[in-house]
Design a protein around this motif. Structure first.
Motif, PDB file in Angstrom:
ATOM      1  N   ALA A  70       0.834  -1.210   0.000  1.00 12.75           N
ATOM      2  CA  ALA A  70       0.000   0.000   0.000  1.00 12.75           C
ATOM      3  C   ALA A  70       0.866   1.256   0.000  1.00 12.75           C
ATOM      4  O   ALA A  70       0.598   2.217  -0.745  1.00 12.75           O
ATOM      5  CB  ALA A  70      -0.939  -0.004   1.202  1.00 12.75           C
ATOM      6  N   GLU A  71       1.910   1.268   0.815  1.00  8.18           N
ATOM      7  CA  GLU A  71       2.800   2.431   0.873  1.00  8.18           C
ATOM      8  C   GLU A  71       3.539   2.623  -0.451  1.00  8.18           C
ATOM      9  O   GLU A  71       3.733   3.751  -0.907  1.00  8.18           O
ATOM     10  CB  GLU A  71       3.789   2.254   2.021  1.00  8.18           C
ATOM     11  CG  GLU A  71       3.139   2.371   3.403  1.00  8.18           C
ATOM     12  CD  GLU A  71       4.088   1.981   4.527  1.00  8.18           C
ATOM     13  OE1 GLU A  71       5.268   1.666   4.233  1.00  8.18           O
ATOM     14  OE2 GLU A  71       3.651   1.975   5.695  1.00  8.18           O
ATOM     15  N   LEU A  72       3.936   1.513  -1.061  1.00  2.00           N
ATOM     16  CA  LEU A  72       4.637   1.577  -2.338  1.00  2.00           C
ATOM     17  C   LEU A  72       3.731   2.153  -3.421  1.00  2.00           C
ATOM     18  O   LEU A  72       4.120   3.058  -4.178  1.00  2.00           O
ATOM     19  CB  LEU A  72       5.115   0.178  -2.721  1.00  2.00           C
ATOM     20  CG  LEU A  72       5.939   0.007  -3.986  1.00  2.00           C
ATOM     21  CD1 LEU A  72       7.228   0.816  -3.912  1.00  2.00           C
ATOM     22  CD2 LEU A  72       6.258  -1.474  -4.206  1.00  2.00           C
ATOM     23  N   VAL A  73       2.504   1.633  -3.505  1.00  2.00           N
ATOM     24  CA  VAL A  73       1.548   2.123  -4.503  1.00  2.00           C
ATOM     25  C   VAL A  73       1.262   3.604  -4.285  1.00  2.00           C
ATOM     26  O   VAL A  73       1.272   4.410  -5.228  1.00  2.00           O
ATOM     27  CB  VAL A  73       0.239   1.305  -4.442  1.00  2.00           C
ATOM     28  CG1 VAL A  73      -0.857   1.969  -5.287  1.00  2.00           C
ATOM     29  CG2 VAL A  73       0.478  -0.123  -4.909  1.00  2.00           C
ATOM     30  N   SER A  74       1.019   3.977  -3.030  1.00  2.00           N
ATOM     31  CA  SER A  74       0.703   5.360  -2.709  1.00  2.00           C
ATOM     32  C   SER A  74       1.832   6.299  -3.105  1.00  2.00           C
ATOM     33  O   SER A  74       1.590   7.385  -3.663  1.00  2.00           O
ATOM     34  CB  SER A  74       0.410   5.478  -1.207  1.00  2.00           C
ATOM     35  OG  SER A  74       0.090   6.803  -0.862  1.00  2.00           O
ATOM     36  N   ALA A  75       3.086   5.878  -2.853  1.00  2.00           N
ATOM     37  CA  ALA A  75       4.242   6.719  -3.188  1.00  2.00           C
ATOM     38  C   ALA A  75       4.384   6.891  -4.696  1.00  2.00           C
ATOM     39  O   ALA A  75       4.688   7.988  -5.187  1.00  2.00           O
ATOM     40  CB  ALA A  75       5.506   6.105  -2.599  1.00  2.00           C
ATOM     41  N   ILE A  76       4.154   5.815  -5.454  1.00  2.00           N
ATOM     42  CA  ILE A  76       4.259   5.900  -6.919  1.00  2.00           C
ATOM     43  C   ILE A  76       3.162   6.819  -7.468  1.00  2.00           C
ATOM     44  O   ILE A  76       3.413   7.668  -8.333  1.00  2.00           O
ATOM     45  CB  ILE A  76       4.171   4.496  -7.554  1.00  2.00           C
ATOM     46  CG1 ILE A  76       5.401   3.653  -7.160  1.00  2.00           C
ATOM     47  CG2 ILE A  76       4.069   4.591  -9.079  1.00  2.00           C
ATOM     48  CD1 ILE A  76       5.310   2.199  -7.582  1.00  2.00           C
ATOM     49  N   LYS A  77       1.943   6.674  -6.956  1.00  2.00           N
ATOM     50  CA  LYS A  77       0.843   7.500  -7.446  1.00  2.00           C
ATOM     51  C   LYS A  77       1.037   8.974  -7.087  1.00  2.00           C
ATOM     52  O   LYS A  77       0.658   9.867  -7.851  1.00  2.00           O
ATOM     53  CB  LYS A  77      -0.485   6.996  -6.880  1.00  2.00           C
ATOM     54  CG  LYS A  77      -0.890   5.623  -7.395  1.00  2.00           C
ATOM     55  CD  LYS A  77      -1.258   5.639  -8.866  1.00  2.00           C
ATOM     56  CE  LYS A  77      -2.614   6.260  -9.075  1.00  2.00           C
ATOM     57  NZ  LYS A  77      -3.099   6.051 -10.469  1.00  2.00           N
ATOM     58  N   GLU A  78       1.641   9.227  -5.927  1.00  2.00           N
ATOM     59  CA  GLU A  78       1.904  10.618  -5.540  1.00  2.00           C
ATOM     60  C   GLU A  78       2.949  11.245  -6.457  1.00  2.00           C
ATOM     61  O   GLU A  78       2.826  12.405  -6.859  1.00  2.00           O
ATOM     62  CB  GLU A  78       2.388  10.660  -4.090  1.00  2.00           C
ATOM     63  CG  GLU A  78       2.621  12.075  -3.574  1.00  2.00           C
ATOM     64  CD  GLU A  78       3.021  12.113  -2.118  1.00  2.00           C
ATOM     65  OE1 GLU A  78       3.297  13.218  -1.606  1.00  2.00           O
ATOM     66  OE2 GLU A  78       3.067  11.037  -1.471  1.00  2.00           O
ATOM     67  N   LYS A  79       3.978  10.454  -6.808  1.00  2.00           N
ATOM     68  CA  LYS A  79       5.050  10.955  -7.655  1.00  2.00           C
ATOM     69  C   LYS A  79       4.606  11.069  -9.111  1.00  2.00           C
ATOM     70  O   LYS A  79       4.996  12.002  -9.824  1.00  2.00           O
ATOM     71  CB  LYS A  79       6.251  10.021  -7.545  1.00  2.00           C
ATOM     72  CG  LYS A  79       7.450  10.402  -8.394  1.00  2.00           C
ATOM     73  CD  LYS A  79       8.183  11.595  -7.865  1.00  2.00           C
ATOM     74  CE  LYS A  79       9.470  11.832  -8.627  1.00  2.00           C
ATOM     75  NZ  LYS A  79      10.160  13.061  -8.195  1.00  2.00           N
ATOM     76  N   TYR A  80       3.777  10.110  -9.560  1.00  3.57           N
ATOM     77  CA  TYR A  80       3.361  10.071 -10.965  1.00  3.57           C
ATOM     78  C   TYR A  80       1.831   9.977 -11.044  1.00  3.57           C
ATOM     79  O   TYR A  80       1.283   8.915 -11.385  1.00  3.57           O
ATOM     80  CB  TYR A  80       4.014   8.884 -11.667  1.00  3.57           C
ATOM     81  CG  TYR A  80       5.511   8.848 -11.529  1.00  3.57           C
ATOM     82  CD1 TYR A  80       6.325   9.743 -12.228  1.00  3.57           C
ATOM     83  CD2 TYR A  80       6.133   7.929 -10.685  1.00  3.57           C
ATOM     84  CE1 TYR A  80       7.709   9.725 -12.093  1.00  3.57           C
ATOM     85  CE2 TYR A  80       7.524   7.899 -10.539  1.00  3.57           C
ATOM     86  CZ  TYR A  80       8.295   8.801 -11.245  1.00  3.57           C
ATOM     87  OH  TYR A  80       9.667   8.784 -11.105  1.00  3.57           O
ATOM     88  N   PRO A  81       1.122  11.051 -10.729  1.00  2.00           N
ATOM     89  CA  PRO A  81      -0.346  10.987 -10.670  1.00  2.00           C
ATOM     90  C   PRO A  81      -1.015  10.713 -12.008  1.00  2.00           C
ATOM     91  O   PRO A  81      -2.183  10.306 -12.046  1.00  2.00           O
ATOM     92  CB  PRO A  81      -0.731  12.379 -10.136  1.00  2.00           C
ATOM     93  CG  PRO A  81       0.434  13.260 -10.459  1.00  2.00           C
ATOM     94  CD  PRO A  81       1.648  12.382 -10.369  1.00  2.00           C
ATOM     95  N   ASP A  82      -0.293  10.932 -13.106  1.00  4.30           N
ATOM     96  CA  ASP A  82      -0.873  10.679 -14.420  1.00  4.30           C
ATOM     97  C   ASP A  82      -0.638   9.252 -14.901  1.00  4.30           C
ATOM     98  O   ASP A  82      -0.949   8.922 -16.049  1.00  4.30           O
ATOM     99  CB  ASP A  82      -0.319  11.666 -15.451  1.00  4.30           C
ATOM    100  CG  ASP A  82       1.203  11.657 -15.543  1.00  4.30           C
ATOM    101  OD1 ASP A  82       1.860  11.316 -14.531  1.00  4.30           O
ATOM    102  OD2 ASP A  82       1.752  11.981 -16.613  1.00  4.30           O
TER     103      ASP A  82
END
Length: 342
Positions: A117-129
């Motif tokens: 969950a933390e990994l997914v959240s960090a990727i989505k925050e960095k690359y929201p598109d």
């Protein structure tokens, strides 16, 4: 044949003898591939979506009889990517134009609910598109829900075979066909763009099993379907079994396109492994996705699900320019977008 493909594309159910004719009948398969390509162009034109594949771990608790990273294979050099390595793969992929990252791994207990969950959240925050696709096997429904809430968009869970009796011949007793099907239904109910998929030419497979797969796809209506030939691995009980055929695999890709006209269907790495033009032939048979490898070079050879897996050249992120050229020569174009299902 044309009447059958028209009925299939219209959503009609076929009788067993009609399926059998389409799968193994002696007719010009190029006509089938042309019809499938025609249907994919109706919804996706000539677009081919790229996914950046990041193989995050080759540890696996399962002991599938066909898989090179099965639990009991002591000759595999095991690895897990650190979070920093995964982020570095995403950074490289984003700069190259990838807008979907696929985090794939064995069923590794290290990857807890919270870690993922933390990994997914960090990727989505960095690359929201960008879209994040997970392919981490069978998990409790609650895990899937938490990961979805963290931002995961898609989940790939190949069913391998929809036939219970066939499934039991490919897996040890502790792995449940019913559980696999429950997971797929959970994923779709939660809201993921859900991916299923199966092997073609796996040991003990008959046409009846492939018909069961097609009926399963009609029932579940997954958004994505991965179809590849069975390829043996030398450290498994199926080491001496023959690989699945190119023509039969392309036939199943085409029939899947007709059955699910709007689906995302990859021209798989396994297709590119058994034939030098396998990826391009897959596109011409109805596929519309390719998944170059973004994993660090040092570990690509260790994620060995089957022998001689292609993971360099146009199957790798650094070969993206050459991939775009070969896709263009086949009559399609690689597009840099999330590439969601229609």
């Amino acid at each position: 044949m044309t009447d059958l493909t028209d009925r299939l594309a219209a959503g009609e159910e076929l009788f067993d003898d009609e399926w059998r004719f389409l799968i193994e009948g002696y007719y010009d398969k190029q006509l089938l591939f042309y019809r499938a390509d025609e249907v994919r162009r109706r919804y996706y034109e000539t677009d081919v979506y790229i996914r950046g594949l990041i193989e995050i771990s080759n540890y696996c608790r399962n002991d599938c009889l066909y898989c090179g990273i099965r639990r009991s294979n002591a000759d595999v050099s095991r690895y897990r990517l650190a979070e920093e390595e995964i982020f570095a793969c995403c950074k490289q992929g984003y700069e190259l134009g990838f807008r979907t990252f696929v985090l794939q791994g064995g069923e590794d207990a290290y990857h807890t609910t919270e870690r993922v969950a933390e990994l997914v959240s960090a990727i989505k925050e960095k690359y929201p598109d960008c879209a994040v696709t997970l392919s981490l096997g069978e998990r409790p429904r609650r895990d899937y829900e938490i990961w979805y809430q963290a931002g995961a968009d898609r989940y790939l869970l190949r069913h391998e075979t929809a036939s219970r009796s066939h499934y039991e011949k490919l897996h040890p007793p502790e792995q449940s066909h019913q559980r696999r099907m429950e997971c797929l239904r959970d994923l779709k109910q939660i809201g993921y763009q859900t991916g299923a998929g199966f092997m073609v030419g796996s040991p003990f497979q008959k046409t009846e099993e492939l018909i069961t797969d097609m009926r399963f796809l009609q029932e579940v209506q997954p958004h994505m379907v991965g179809i590849g030939p069975f390829i043996p691995h030398h450290d498994t009980p199926f080491a001496g079994e023959p690989a699945g055929s190119l023509e039969r695999t392309l036939t199943m890709v085409a029939l899947t396109r007709l059955t699910l006209p709007k689906a995302l269907i990859p021209a798989t790495t396994a297709l590119g492994t058994i034939h030098p033009q396998g990826r391009e032939l897959g596109l011409k048979a109805g596929a519309n996705v390719v998944m170059p490898n973004l994993s660090p070079m040092a570990v690509r050879g260790q994620y060995s699900l089957y022998d001689n897996k292609a993971c360099t050249g146009q199957e790798a992120a650094e070969g993206l320019a050459a991939l775009k050229e070969s896709v263009a020569l086949a009559g399609y174009r690689v597009v840099e977008s999330r590439g969601d299902a229609v």
